[in-house]
Design an enzyme around this catalytic site. Structure first.
Site, PDB file in Angstrom:
ATOM      1  N   LYS A   1      17.311   3.857   1.049  1.00  0.00           N
ATOM      2  CA  LYS A   1      17.945   3.623   2.410  1.00  0.00           C
ATOM      3  C   LYS A   1      19.265   2.781   2.266  1.00  0.00           C
ATOM      4  O   LYS A   1      19.067   1.585   2.545  1.00  0.00           O
ATOM      5  CB  LYS A   1      16.815   3.120   3.524  1.00  0.00           C
ATOM      6  CG  LYS A   1      16.962   3.829   4.677  1.00  0.00           C
ATOM      7  CD  LYS A   1      16.322   3.011   5.892  1.00  0.00           C
ATOM      8  CE  LYS A   1      14.804   3.284   5.614  1.00  0.00           C
ATOM      9  NZ  LYS A   1      14.334   2.419   6.994  1.00  0.00           N
TER      10      LYS A   1
ATOM     11  N   ARG B   1      -0.070   6.913   7.010  1.00  0.00           N
ATOM     12  CA  ARG B   1      -0.047   6.964   5.547  1.00  0.00           C
ATOM     13  C   ARG B   1      -0.425   8.021   5.054  1.00  0.00           C
ATOM     14  O   ARG B   1      -0.095   8.408   4.151  1.00  0.00           O
ATOM     15  CB  ARG B   1      -0.585   5.707   5.096  1.00  0.00           C
ATOM     16  CG  ARG B   1       0.014   4.202   5.315  1.00  0.00           C
ATOM     17  CD  ARG B   1      -0.961   3.267   4.668  1.00  0.00           C
ATOM     18  NE  ARG B   1      -0.619   1.942   5.051  1.00  0.00           N
ATOM     19  CZ  ARG B   1       0.631   1.025   4.503  1.00  0.00           C
ATOM     20  NH1 ARG B   1       1.406   1.739   4.126  1.00  0.00           N
ATOM     21  NH2 ARG B   1       0.638   0.066   5.138  1.00  0.00           N
TER      22      ARG B   1
ATOM     23  N   PHE C   1      13.859   4.807  10.524  1.00  0.00           N
ATOM     24  CA  PHE C   1      12.467   4.197  10.226  1.00  0.00           C
ATOM     25  C   PHE C   1      11.680   5.759   9.734  1.00  0.00           C
ATOM     26  O   PHE C   1      11.571   6.328  10.726  1.00  0.00           O
ATOM     27  CB  PHE C   1      12.015   3.499  11.191  1.00  0.00           C
ATOM     28  CG  PHE C   1      10.685   2.892  10.632  1.00  0.00           C
ATOM     29  CD1 PHE C   1      10.554   1.609   9.903  1.00  0.00           C
ATOM     30  CD2 PHE C   1       9.459   3.291  11.045  1.00  0.00           C
ATOM     31  CE1 PHE C   1       9.448   1.062   9.317  1.00  0.00           C
ATOM     32  CE2 PHE C   1       8.211   2.656  10.345  1.00  0.00           C
ATOM     33  CZ  PHE C   1       8.310   1.436   9.663  1.00  0.00           C
ATOM     34  N   VAL C   2      11.190   5.779   8.588  1.00  0.00           N
ATOM     35  CA  VAL C   2      10.291   6.896   8.316  1.00  0.00           C
ATOM     36  C   VAL C   2       8.821   6.307   7.982  1.00  0.00           C
ATOM     37  O   VAL C   2       8.407   5.398   7.767  1.00  0.00           O
ATOM     38  CB  VAL C   2      11.128   7.657   7.042  1.00  0.00           C
ATOM     39  CG1 VAL C   2      12.286   8.305   7.286  1.00  0.00           C
ATOM     40  CG2 VAL C   2      11.058   6.820   5.938  1.00  0.00           C
TER      41      VAL C   2
ATOM     42  N   GLU D   1       8.058   2.300  -6.588  1.00  0.00           N
ATOM     43  CA  GLU D   1       8.166   1.869  -5.240  1.00  0.00           C
ATOM     44  C   GLU D   1       8.295   2.924  -4.179  1.00  0.00           C
ATOM     45  O   GLU D   1       8.845   3.905  -4.655  1.00  0.00           O
ATOM     46  CB  GLU D   1       9.606   1.033  -5.086  1.00  0.00           C
ATOM     47  CG  GLU D   1       9.410  -0.555  -4.774  1.00  0.00           C
ATOM     48  CD  GLU D   1       8.728  -0.953  -3.605  1.00  0.00           C
ATOM     49  OE1 GLU D   1       8.117  -0.294  -2.697  1.00  0.00           O
ATOM     50  OE2 GLU D   1       8.620  -2.040  -3.120  1.00  0.00           O
ATOM     51  N   ASP D   2       7.874   2.688  -3.114  1.00  0.00           N
ATOM     52  CA  ASP D   2       7.919   3.956  -2.041  1.00  0.00           C
ATOM     53  C   ASP D   2       9.356   3.942  -1.610  1.00  0.00           C
ATOM     54  O   ASP D   2       9.824   5.051  -1.378  1.00  0.00           O
ATOM     55  CB  ASP D   2       6.960   3.702  -0.952  1.00  0.00           C
ATOM     56  CG  ASP D   2       6.794   2.228  -0.286  1.00  0.00           C
ATOM     57  OD1 ASP D   2       7.637   1.192  -0.823  1.00  0.00           O
ATOM     58  OD2 ASP D   2       6.127   2.033   0.432  1.00  0.00           O
TER      59      ASP D   2
ATOM     60  N   LYS E   1       0.620  -1.164   0.167  1.00  0.00           N
ATOM     61  CA  LYS E   1       0.124  -0.065  -0.064  1.00  0.00           C
ATOM     62  C   LYS E   1       0.961   1.354  -0.084  1.00  0.00           C
ATOM     63  O   LYS E   1       0.266   2.236  -0.299  1.00  0.00           O
ATOM     64  CB  LYS E   1      -0.906  -0.036   1.372  1.00  0.00           C
ATOM     65  CG  LYS E   1      -1.622  -1.131   1.485  1.00  0.00           C
ATOM     66  CD  LYS E   1      -2.424  -1.080   2.882  1.00  0.00           C
ATOM     67  CE  LYS E   1      -3.017  -2.433   3.211  1.00  0.00           C
ATOM     68  NZ  LYS E   1      -3.167  -2.512   4.723  1.00  0.00           N
ATOM     69  N   GLY E   2       2.107   1.296   0.542  1.00  0.00           N
ATOM     70  CA  GLY E   2       2.823   2.444   0.544  1.00  0.00           C
ATOM     71  C   GLY E   2       2.980   3.220  -0.229  1.00  0.00           C
ATOM     72  O   GLY E   2       3.389   4.306  -0.227  1.00  0.00           O
TER      73      GLY E   2
ATOM     74  N   ASP F   1       3.985   3.490   6.626  1.00  0.00           N
ATOM     75  CA  ASP F   1       3.115   3.104   7.759  1.00  0.00           C
ATOM     76  C   ASP F   1       4.117   2.996   8.983  1.00  0.00           C
ATOM     77  O   ASP F   1       5.152   2.463   8.677  1.00  0.00           O
ATOM     78  CB  ASP F   1       2.096   2.460   7.922  1.00  0.00           C
ATOM     79  CG  ASP F   1       2.422   1.182   7.465  1.00  0.00           C
ATOM     80  OD1 ASP F   1       3.499   0.689   6.755  1.00  0.00           O
ATOM     81  OD2 ASP F   1       2.185   0.228   8.189  1.00  0.00           O
TER      82      ASP F   1
ATOM     83  N   ASP G   1      14.599  -0.525   1.105  1.00  0.00           N
ATOM     84  CA  ASP G   1      15.477  -0.665   2.419  1.00  0.00           C
ATOM     85  C   ASP G   1      16.430  -1.702   2.386  1.00  0.00           C
ATOM     86  O   ASP G   1      17.562  -1.544   1.749  1.00  0.00           O
ATOM     87  CB  ASP G   1      14.286  -1.112   3.610  1.00  0.00           C
ATOM     88  CG  ASP G   1      14.982  -0.809   5.009  1.00  0.00           C
ATOM     89  OD1 ASP G   1      15.987  -0.483   5.391  1.00  0.00           O
ATOM     90  OD2 ASP G   1      14.407  -1.647   6.009  1.00  0.00           O
TER      91      ASP G   1
HETATM   92  P1  IMP Z   1      12.785  -4.020   2.063  1.00  0.00           P
HETATM   93  O1  IMP Z   1      12.557  -5.473   1.540  1.00  0.00           O
HETATM   94  O2  IMP Z   1      13.568  -4.282   3.309  1.00  0.00           O
HETATM   95  O3  IMP Z   1      13.428  -3.325   0.920  1.00  0.00           O
HETATM   96  O4  IMP Z   1      11.507  -3.285   2.457  1.00  0.00           O
HETATM   97  C1  IMP Z   1      10.627  -2.970   1.570  1.00  0.00           C
HETATM   98  C2  IMP Z   1       9.346  -2.646   2.406  1.00  0.00           C
HETATM   99  O5  IMP Z   1       9.463  -2.305   3.824  1.00  0.00           O
HETATM  100  C3  IMP Z   1       8.990  -1.063   1.965  1.00  0.00           C
HETATM  101  O6  IMP Z   1       7.931  -1.363   0.802  1.00  0.00           O
HETATM  102  C4  IMP Z   1       8.220  -0.826   3.029  1.00  0.00           C
HETATM  103  O7  IMP Z   1       6.823  -1.315   2.891  1.00  0.00           O
HETATM  104  C5  IMP Z   1       8.664  -1.533   4.117  1.00  0.00           C
HETATM  105  N1  IMP Z   1       9.746  -0.077   4.687  1.00  0.00           N
HETATM  106  C6  IMP Z   1      11.022  -0.321   4.832  1.00  0.00           C
HETATM  107  N2  IMP Z   1      11.608   0.760   5.171  1.00  0.00           N
HETATM  108  C7  IMP Z   1      10.572   1.523   5.906  1.00  0.00           C
HETATM  109  C8  IMP Z   1      10.577   2.722   6.943  1.00  0.00           C
HETATM  110  O8  IMP Z   1      11.532   3.322   6.835  1.00  0.00           O
HETATM  111  N3  IMP Z   1       9.134   3.249   6.861  1.00  0.00           N
HETATM  112  C9  IMP Z   1       8.132   2.501   6.645  1.00  0.00           C
HETATM  113  N4  IMP Z   1       8.064   1.214   5.839  1.00  0.00           N
HETATM  114  C10 IMP Z   1       9.620   0.822   5.464  1.00  0.00           C
END
Ligand code: IMP
Length: 188
Positions: A137, A171, A158-159, A105-106, A48-49, A165, A109
């Site tokens: 990030k 959100r 963490f944002v 993508e939002d 949803k992000g 969210d 990470d």
């Molecule tokens: P990844 O698989 O670790 O790259 O994480 C991807 C997903 O984790 C993102 O699409 C977000 O939904 C969530 N996420 C990662 N970092 C943050 C953050 O700082 N705030 C909120 N959601 C996050």
């Protein structure tokens, strides 16, 4: 009842203002429109992000676009840590066979979620597959992800806000911010 003012009171600092975000989205829209000129582009966003970013970005793009939405959830992680185990909750609605696809993508990470998604979408035989993320990030990256369009590089915090969210809240904020530490520690 929780009001927007209460959500804002939980924010320790604004990392990216509404104006900064909107300026960047307009710039990305211009670049994407120029790069894909003369081609049909399909934007695939991940719920949803990415919802606010997708809604703003698609309107900043001036060439014809199709959109599709997927929803994935990572499981086995925590509220602030992803696990890399990804479950598809909503798949594409249409075929992307032969389409130029841009994933919207939002935030990237660890990169685990997107790594899974890229492999999944490659298997659907798109003509090309690129990645656009509003936030990057890099400090926490576990797998290499080639990012074609990057909005902002942010520190290892963490944002929340602008789609992102914590426990499904925040959100709807128009900016990206960092929460007060008490929010993580006090029970809901
Ligand atoms: P990844 O698989 O670790 O790259 O994480 C991807 C997903 O984790 C993102 O699409 C977000 O939904 C969530 N996420 C990662 N970092 C943050 C953050 O700082 N705030 C909120 N959601 C996050």
């Amino acid at each position: 009842m929780t009001r927007t003012a209460d959500l804002i009171a939980d924010v320790a600092a604004v990392l990216l203002s509404e104006d900064q975000i909107q300026e960047k989205v307009a710039e990305l829209g211009r670049r994407i429109s120029a790069d894909y000129a003369g081609r049909e582009l399909t934007l695939v966003s991940v719920l949803k992000g990415s919802l606010p970013f997708m809604a703003d970005l698609m309107r900043a793009i001036t060439i014809p676009v199709q959109i599709d939405l997927m929803e994935v959830s990572s499981y086995g992680g925590t509220a602030t840590e992803s696990s890399g185990l990804v479950r598809i909750l909503k798949d594409l609605s249409s075929s992307i066979d032969g389409h130029h696809v841009l994933i919207v993508e939002d935030i990237i990470d660890t990169g685990l979620t997107l790594n899974y998604l890229v492999r999944y979408l490659r298997g659907k035989n798109p003509a090309s597959l690129r990645i656009c993320t509003l936030l990057d990030k890099p400090a926490r990256r576990l797998v290499e992800i080639p990012i074609d369009y990057r909005g902002f590089e942010i520190p290892d915090q963490f944002v929340i806000g602008y789609g992102l969210d914590y426990g499904e809240r925040y959100r709807n904020l128009r900016f990206v911010g960092v929460l007060r530490p008490e929010v993580y520690t006090s029970p809901a």
